[in-house]
Design an enzyme around this catalytic site. Sequence first.
Site, mmCIF file in Angstrom:
data_model
loop_
_atom_site.group_PDB
_atom_site.id
_atom_site.type_symbol
_atom_site.label_atom_id
_atom_site.label_comp_id
_atom_site.label_asym_id
_atom_site.label_seq_id
_atom_site.Cartn_x
_atom_site.Cartn_y
_atom_site.Cartn_z
ATOM 1 N N CYS A 69 44.145 39.377 43.100
ATOM 2 C CA CYS A 69 43.947 40.753 42.647
ATOM 3 C C CYS A 69 44.546 41.765 43.626
ATOM 4 C CB CYS A 69 42.474 41.018 42.362
ATOM 5 S SG CYS A 69 42.218 42.476 41.309
ATOM 6 N N HIS B 16 41.043 36.804 38.782
ATOM 7 C CA HIS B 16 40.041 36.327 39.737
ATOM 8 C C HIS B 16 39.649 34.877 39.451
ATOM 9 C CE1 HIS B 16 38.876 40.058 41.931
ATOM 10 N NE2 HIS B 16 39.421 40.622 40.866
ATOM 11 N N GLU C 63 38.320 32.849 41.414
ATOM 12 C CA GLU C 63 37.097 32.486 42.151
ATOM 13 C C GLU C 63 35.822 32.811 41.357
ATOM 14 O OE1 GLU C 63 36.805 36.789 42.583
ATOM 15 O OE2 GLU C 63 38.500 35.410 42.474
#
Length: 265
Positions: A126, A234, A236
């Site tokens: 990001c 994202h 994660e």
Amino acid sequence: MIGLTTALQNNSGQPQRPLLGVIACNRMVAGEVAASVMQRYLLAAAEHMNASLVIIPSLPDFIEAPRLASMIDGCLLTGSPSNIAPRFYGGPDAGAEGPFDEERDEVVRRLFSEMVNAGKPVLGICRGLQEINVALGGTLRRDLATGSGPLSHHAPTDADMDSMFGHSHEVRLMEEGVLARALAASSIVVNSVHYQGIDRLAPGLSVEATAPDGVVEAVSARVGTSSILAVQWHPEWQVHNNPESQALLRLYGDVLRGKVIPAHG
């Protein structure tokens, strides 16, 4: 290039995990400024990149970037609630919306340069993708959540966390690109949580993925002997529920170890 830490052996005789530096933001916590990294980044890097971790505070007056770059095997530039200050990419101040974290901007600017000089990998998520583009001479646009274009890249500002990270769209993976090969796919659906994005692509960066509106969603490069890979989304976030995110983070781990080397842009 893999740093000295990966050449060391642990007590079982196995190679130690590479040491990954993870950038921290400056954020207010209980009325004080804290060096902050959301734990989801750390857990994703430890579990799916199989990396050992060290957090890098954004304190430009106290960070020795050349020494730090010589000690770590790679660097992860995380996402953040903050935007990159326009002065770092020559953008106009007028209309720029924060919050900003100019100390992080400065630390990343110095550290990225030293990591490239040392021939070590830099990975981005990001904001990290945007920082890499800026560091290599690209610029940013700031209108990706206004609703004025064909696709909004951020949920409404009043959305809760689940709804914010649930905001998604498809991305097209470039044929024969690093991501397309690793994920064995031509397109995937990703979350979309960003106000800024790439405007002018930096020289040397290769586009790895694009959104339906043409916004660049992933990049790679080989800058000297330094490998670069970054995505705008994202992986994660709730990684345990997303096999494609797990595969992407394993790819990050392979880049960190020099097992996957992006082509020159």
